[in-house]
Design a protein around this motif. Sequence first.
Motif, mmCIF file in Angstrom:
data_model
loop_
_atom_site.group_PDB
_atom_site.id
_atom_site.type_symbol
_atom_site.label_atom_id
_atom_site.label_comp_id
_atom_site.label_asym_id
_atom_site.label_seq_id
_atom_site.Cartn_x
_atom_site.Cartn_y
_atom_site.Cartn_z
ATOM 1 N N LEU A 1 0.862 -1.034 0.037
ATOM 2 C CA LEU A 1 0.028 0.023 -0.023
ATOM 3 C C LEU A 1 0.728 1.229 0.076
ATOM 4 C CD1 LEU A 1 -2.683 1.322 0.536
ATOM 5 C CD2 LEU A 1 -2.067 1.490 2.883
ATOM 6 N N PHE A 2 0.596 2.284 -0.758
ATOM 7 C CA PHE A 2 1.105 3.563 -0.882
ATOM 8 C C PHE A 2 0.199 4.384 -0.176
ATOM 9 C CE2 PHE A 2 3.676 1.009 -3.849
ATOM 10 C CZ PHE A 2 4.923 1.927 -3.685
ATOM 11 N N TYR A 3 0.730 5.078 0.853
ATOM 12 C CA TYR A 3 -0.129 5.934 1.807
ATOM 13 C C TYR A 3 0.371 7.377 1.371
ATOM 14 C CZ TYR A 3 -2.355 8.058 5.767
ATOM 15 O OH TYR A 3 -3.063 8.798 6.610
ATOM 16 N N PRO A 4 -0.621 8.552 0.771
ATOM 17 C CA PRO A 4 -0.131 9.593 0.414
ATOM 18 C C PRO A 4 -0.304 10.930 1.245
ATOM 19 C CG PRO A 4 -1.890 9.070 -0.728
ATOM 20 C CD PRO A 4 -2.011 8.017 0.296
ATOM 21 N N VAL A 5 -0.777 10.620 2.476
ATOM 22 C CA VAL A 5 -1.228 11.775 3.395
ATOM 23 C C VAL A 5 -0.344 11.996 4.606
ATOM 24 C CG1 VAL A 5 -3.336 12.791 4.485
ATOM 25 C CG2 VAL A 5 -3.323 11.324 2.650
ATOM 26 N N GLN A 6 -0.316 13.103 4.813
ATOM 27 C CA GLN A 6 0.626 13.293 6.259
ATOM 28 C C GLN A 6 -0.160 12.772 7.454
ATOM 29 O OE1 GLN A 6 -1.704 15.457 5.473
ATOM 30 N NE2 GLN A 6 -2.328 16.942 7.005
ATOM 31 N N TYR A 7 0.661 12.088 8.354
ATOM 32 C CA TYR A 7 -0.021 11.595 9.442
ATOM 33 C C TYR A 7 0.858 11.657 10.560
ATOM 34 C CZ TYR A 7 3.187 7.507 9.572
ATOM 35 O OH TYR A 7 4.363 6.746 9.577
ATOM 36 N N GLU A 8 0.034 10.821 11.710
ATOM 37 C CA GLU A 8 0.939 11.254 12.962
ATOM 38 C C GLU A 8 2.166 10.242 13.331
ATOM 39 O OE1 GLU A 8 -2.047 9.986 12.487
ATOM 40 O OE2 GLU A 8 -2.206 8.267 13.484
ATOM 41 N N GLY A 9 2.541 9.559 12.403
ATOM 42 C CA GLY A 9 3.430 8.560 12.678
ATOM 43 C C GLY A 9 3.583 7.575 13.543
ATOM 44 N N GLU A 10 4.535 7.030 14.367
ATOM 45 C CA GLU A 10 4.056 6.041 15.354
ATOM 46 C C GLU A 10 3.683 4.733 14.670
ATOM 47 O OE1 GLU A 10 5.075 6.570 18.732
ATOM 48 O OE2 GLU A 10 5.928 8.208 17.481
ATOM 49 N N GLU A 11 4.058 4.631 13.275
ATOM 50 C CA GLU A 11 3.997 3.291 12.701
ATOM 51 C C GLU A 11 4.825 2.698 11.714
ATOM 52 O OE1 GLU A 11 -0.493 2.699 11.495
ATOM 53 O OE2 GLU A 11 0.235 2.402 9.539
ATOM 54 N N SER A 12 4.902 1.581 11.534
ATOM 55 C CA SER A 12 5.849 1.327 10.297
ATOM 56 C C SER A 12 5.621 -0.029 10.022
ATOM 57 C CB SER A 12 7.356 1.245 10.705
ATOM 58 O OG SER A 12 8.044 0.986 9.636
ATOM 59 N N SER A 13 5.020 -0.170 8.842
ATOM 60 C CA SER A 13 4.676 -1.655 8.441
ATOM 61 C C SER A 13 5.634 -1.943 7.278
ATOM 62 C CB SER A 13 3.139 -1.619 8.147
ATOM 63 O OG SER A 13 2.901 -2.979 7.238
ATOM 64 N N ARG A 14 5.717 -3.115 7.277
ATOM 65 C CA ARG A 14 6.508 -3.849 6.258
ATOM 66 C C ARG A 14 5.973 -3.790 4.721
ATOM 67 N NH1 ARG A 14 6.477 -9.100 3.622
ATOM 68 N NH2 ARG A 14 8.452 -9.621 2.856
ATOM 69 N N ASN A 15 4.481 -3.484 4.738
ATOM 70 C CA ASN A 15 3.796 -3.607 3.641
ATOM 71 C C ASN A 15 3.183 -2.300 2.947
ATOM 72 O OD1 ASN A 15 3.534 -6.328 5.151
ATOM 73 N ND2 ASN A 15 3.375 -6.802 2.825
ATOM 74 N N ILE A 16 3.748 -1.254 3.919
ATOM 75 C CA ILE A 16 3.054 0.201 3.852
ATOM 76 C C ILE A 16 4.197 1.137 3.380
ATOM 77 C CG2 ILE A 16 1.785 2.049 4.637
ATOM 78 C CD1 ILE A 16 0.023 0.006 6.042
ATOM 79 N N PHE A 17 3.941 2.081 2.255
ATOM 80 C CA PHE A 17 5.042 3.285 2.237
ATOM 81 C C PHE A 17 4.426 4.278 2.533
ATOM 82 C CE2 PHE A 17 6.920 -0.459 0.082
ATOM 83 C CZ PHE A 17 8.125 -0.481 0.590
ATOM 84 N N TYR A 18 4.930 5.166 3.368
ATOM 85 C CA TYR A 18 4.287 6.439 3.766
ATOM 86 C C TYR A 18 5.041 7.468 2.878
ATOM 87 C CZ TYR A 18 3.441 3.133 7.667
ATOM 88 O OH TYR A 18 2.966 1.972 8.478
#
Lengths: 391, 433, 536
Positions: free
Chosen positions: B129-146
């Motif tokens: 998953l590519f997630y294109p919005v600013q966010y609060e952090g505190e997360e890191s998933s193997r399958n997601i690109f922030y």
Amino acid sequence: MITGFILRALEGKIVAMIVVLVGIAILVPALNLLTPPDSAFHIPTYAMALFGKYLCYALLALALDLVWGYCGILSLGHGAFFALGGYAMGMYLMRQIGPRGVYGNPVLPDFMVFLNYKELPWFWYGMDWFVVAMAMVLLVPGLLAFVFGWFAFRSRVNGVYLSIITQAMTYALMLAFFRNDMGFGGNNGLTDFKDILGFQVQADGTRAVLFALSAIMLALCLLVASAITRSKFGKVLVGVRDAESRVRFLGFRVENIKLFTFVVSAMFAGIAGALFVPQVGIINPGEFAPANSIEIVVWTAVGGRGTLIGPIIGAVLVNAGKSFFTGAFPEFWLFALGGLFIAVTLFLPKGIVDTIQHGFRVRKAMKAAAEAEKGRVGTDAVNPSAAQAAE
Amino acid sequence: MTFTSSIGAKFCGALLAAVMSTTALSGAFAADDTIKVGVLHSLSGTMAISETTLKDVMLMLIDEQNKKGGLLGKKLEAVVVDPASDWPLFAEKARQLISQDKVAAVFGCWTSSSRKSVLPVFEELNSILFYPVQYEGEESSRNIFYTGAAPNQQAIPAVDYLAETEGVKRWVLEGTDYVYPQTTNKILKAYLMSKGVAESDIMINYTPFGFSDWQTEVSKIKAFGSAGKKTAVVSTINGDANVPFYKELGNQGIKAKDIPVVAFSVGEEELAGLDTKPLVGHLAAWNYFQSVDAPINAEFIKEWKAFTKNPKRVTNDPMEAAYIGFNAWVKAVEAAGTTKTDAVLDSIIGVSVPNLSGGYSTVMPNHHITKPVLIGEIQADGQFDIVQQTAQVVGDEWSDYLPDSKNLISDWRKPMSCGNFNVATGKCGGKGM
Amino acid sequence: MLIRIISLIFIILSFAAPAFAQSGTDPKPLIDALAKADFAEAETLIGQIAATGDPKVVPALDAFSEGDLYFRKSDSAVFIGKTGDAGLELIDPLTGASAGPTSKSAVTKIRVNNNLRRVIDAAKGGLTLMSPDRGVRLAAADAVLASPSPENLALVEAALAKETDSEVKARMQEARAVSVLSSDRSVDEKRDAIKTIKSLGGRNALGILNSVSSSIDPSLKSDLDSAIGSIEAEQQLWDMVQNVWYGLSLGSVLLLAAIGLAITFGVMGIINMAHGEMVMLGAYSTFMVQEVIRTHAPGLFDWSLAIALPVAFLVTGAVGFVIERCVIRFLYGRPLETLLATWGVSLILQQTIRSIFGPTNQEVGNPSWMSGSFPVGGMTITWNRMWILVFSLTIFFTLLVVMKKSAYGLNMRAVTQNRRMASSMGIRTPWVDALTFALGSGIAGIAGVALSQIDNVSPNLGQSYIIDSFMVVVFGGVGNLWGTLVGALSLGVLNKFLEPSVGAVLGKILVLVLIILFIQKRPRGLFALKGRAVEA
């Protein structure tokens, strides 16, 4: 007498429905687990999860039907009971994560860690025990319904007023659960579940069991609801719906009758929520949204209220339609959904099930053609709840 | 009755078309000559206002890639679904995209709730998953690109700017009551206090979603600002509530000269619904503005206007994040020679693609990207005038200003492959057991 | 004594010195230097430009503040740019002579930020204190008031000596007092200054006094604290008044949103879930009217709302009429079904608007008479809120008159109270039904015109008001217009009194809980209908 007739007619249908549900409970997981993925009979996990979700919604619609279709209480806040049951289950699942959360805190769920909670809020105590959590699934919605109903029915709040304050209730709860300070994870809700009773939530086997449980729970609740409505109590219930004052004059305590039904219905909704959460993997305050509660009413109406199996069929049909249209016509699905509601109210005012039943009845009652001539008056006598319940 | 019957006709037509399109889709799948890309943005419900644009951007990017010859010799095909701003529906649609439509990657989500809802699905089914919005952090998933901003790529530089350039000493942290503002404000408060700001000089205030009556809040800000110290508002107010907030500010005569407001969720799209003349000088912090003076940006804006056939359409930061994410994925797939998840996950780290502010963004081992932080002042024409641009900043998923996350890092390269490695204990898995 | 006076004069002169010493230096090179200056250098340059004391620099400073200052790429000469038909017209910053049009690519805009704007304002204030124009002098005094500095003190005192207009003089006195406080003048002078500022009152005065409280001479501390205390006490009183006003203003918005529903739901008994969408259609009608005005007759913009009112009423009224004829008329006597059907209608209307206009917000401008605010004592009232209050009350009373006094109103009440009887009396009940629903919808549309001034105009607009509207109507009592009025205003005031103490989120929750409890006490709302209508 006519009511009795319908009930006797429905008895067979309910048995049939229960058989179908139990059949689904066995067959679908079996086809999912035992057949190879390329087999024509294979049911993919995706479809099973989806159908499991519909079954939870069906149970929710059944819960609403019990109060609306049989007792004349149009609750626009049943989503709240559903969500509360879901939250109770979610809290249990959160506690099961244990030290596997991203911060590795053995006690506090992740969202509490990064919002600087020092210790677990009191209402989270004991939620790591499955039995306690399951008790809460029934007790919290039941208690809320009891307190709410106790006051409302005693004060003889009814009709639209009752509908609107149930809506106010779910709206207030939504705002409350959105607050981060409440200790329920704010708008992100509860998510990232790992285990349920030691089994991995994501595993196909667990999913199959959860699916089977949903179907069986629905069958059980259907049986309970049918028993309630077919008992003497059920007859009084319909009496309350159709002519509340008369029932009261006959010496029945109407408020207690209503309260009992309302609480049972809220518990059904709680069970539906608890089954829903592990299958979709998230519970958040969006479930409290008033629009969701209105949708429940729509499913029930589409299927046919006051029929018990109608809401089940309605919930499954509407949600299957929604799943299909949001994928196939993302830009236009609201037209289809909106059009469906209008069409159903205009052309199938009794809902799908009742309209079909009505068709059978008309054929059977061909001899009494004179009565059929009366048209509207006749149908009103069959089910005058519509006019009564709204006022 | 013509009204309803025409609806009925439409409905039947829709059903028929649906059946036909499904058969068409399955036919395409059988031929296997396309690479499918999932687009998971709400097209109805409350979030449609923001997310529909991103769906259009994705369609444009895919269209252009196809014009360039596609990917690995195949055409790209977008699969668009509508999760209708309903978080459980996000999870359901994600599952459908991955397991039924067999997409190679998904671009989507806007709110953190929707991302949290689909995260387990992506990890379970091992997709990207590519997630294109600013966010609060505190997360890191193997399958997601922030590809949007982490708090250190937006909030902290903005506060630094106000403190340094405008001499702000007193802070109002005004936000909508949900996780992103709460976390950002916690980080900011810790950061400000570490810089010597007294606790009494920080006011934190929250309002509900879609809040529209700002009279009391604005006069509270006014009162807080009359303590004789230069005051600024740091706004994490969510989309819908911004328009009435700025209208009230303008009407109550709070000028940017007196109490500047710096916002993290107000971009060109939000300003398009506003008369910005009374707001000139209020600020926003992003990684991209439409007014960026770079040839690549001019080209992008031109294409966007042509694609939407609307010369008034604006571009904004999440669109840039989607652009970067898509191009990084394309490059990684080309490098890996396949769209298989594991291969792409390996090849994408370290990939550099041009961003729209004239530089390059690199995908880091923590699945966040590097980008510059821009501070812009609102102009009368609804655009931003960039008053500061920092060097490249690496997105920091675990904030250094929160006690429980300051020791955590994330590195998805082998052999570490860990989203929450604790540098103090030397173990993967948060605090370490 | 004499020495003291001499030293005082000396001090004044030394302060005035920077302001007058460089008089006569040519500001032109300073302005040209802005082309290559960063923000910090620009700040120094502005100080130097102001120090020339040449009022001719004011237009250049103005343009700089507005972001209209450019430099030519070829020779770095600085110009004021005016956007015209033929691209950008360049104007010499000092003489005002035109330097001809140019393309935007040949020049670069000189960047400005908030800090520079503040510096420019202060500098301009000093420069224009002696302007022959009274309004300019007043603005200059305000600018000095907002940026106290010892440099400005000398300028203000020089201007004060020449000032004749009493209002301007008073403002300058205040400006002087502010600057005195931050200077190193004598304690007595400062004490007077504190008095002047105290009588000025308000939040600004409080800010000024607070800002010097840490650095003030210890002997003045008690004066300062008492001044701060008295302003704060006064301010608290005004805060109470302000809360009432905010409450009434919120109440008027609720009233606007609910009043159409009071007819369709309250009087006709239709659970009209599409009510919010009617409000939205009204807002979009306003948007369309403004679009037409913007492109065809920009001069009429201030009239746009007046034009939008009948348009919105007719558009939404017509839509309401169609909905009634096509859907609702089949559902009389089955009110619950109206909930489902109108819910469907609302989904369709939302998606229609989304398909036509897109999901994003549309810009609806405020006409000049609805922008800004005016002070009333220690509080500020914004024009848009005031007009909305007036507007909603006007609609309410007009509607009341129509319902109670007109023949149509009589028919309408007859039909809703006893349909068959009314029909037997020769009233065309279907026609009355359709018109009543159209009226309710039309009024919702008018509400949309007003709400477009304070809220987002997006397809979701209606959704945010529908629940509140139902609460108001039910709280006030279904079927009673007065109930809706009292309900809306009291809920508004209640909300605004809760908000400062418990916060906006909890405040809203508490209001909802109170409504639930209130309904237990009075199951039929504030103004319950009496008689047989109750049992119907």
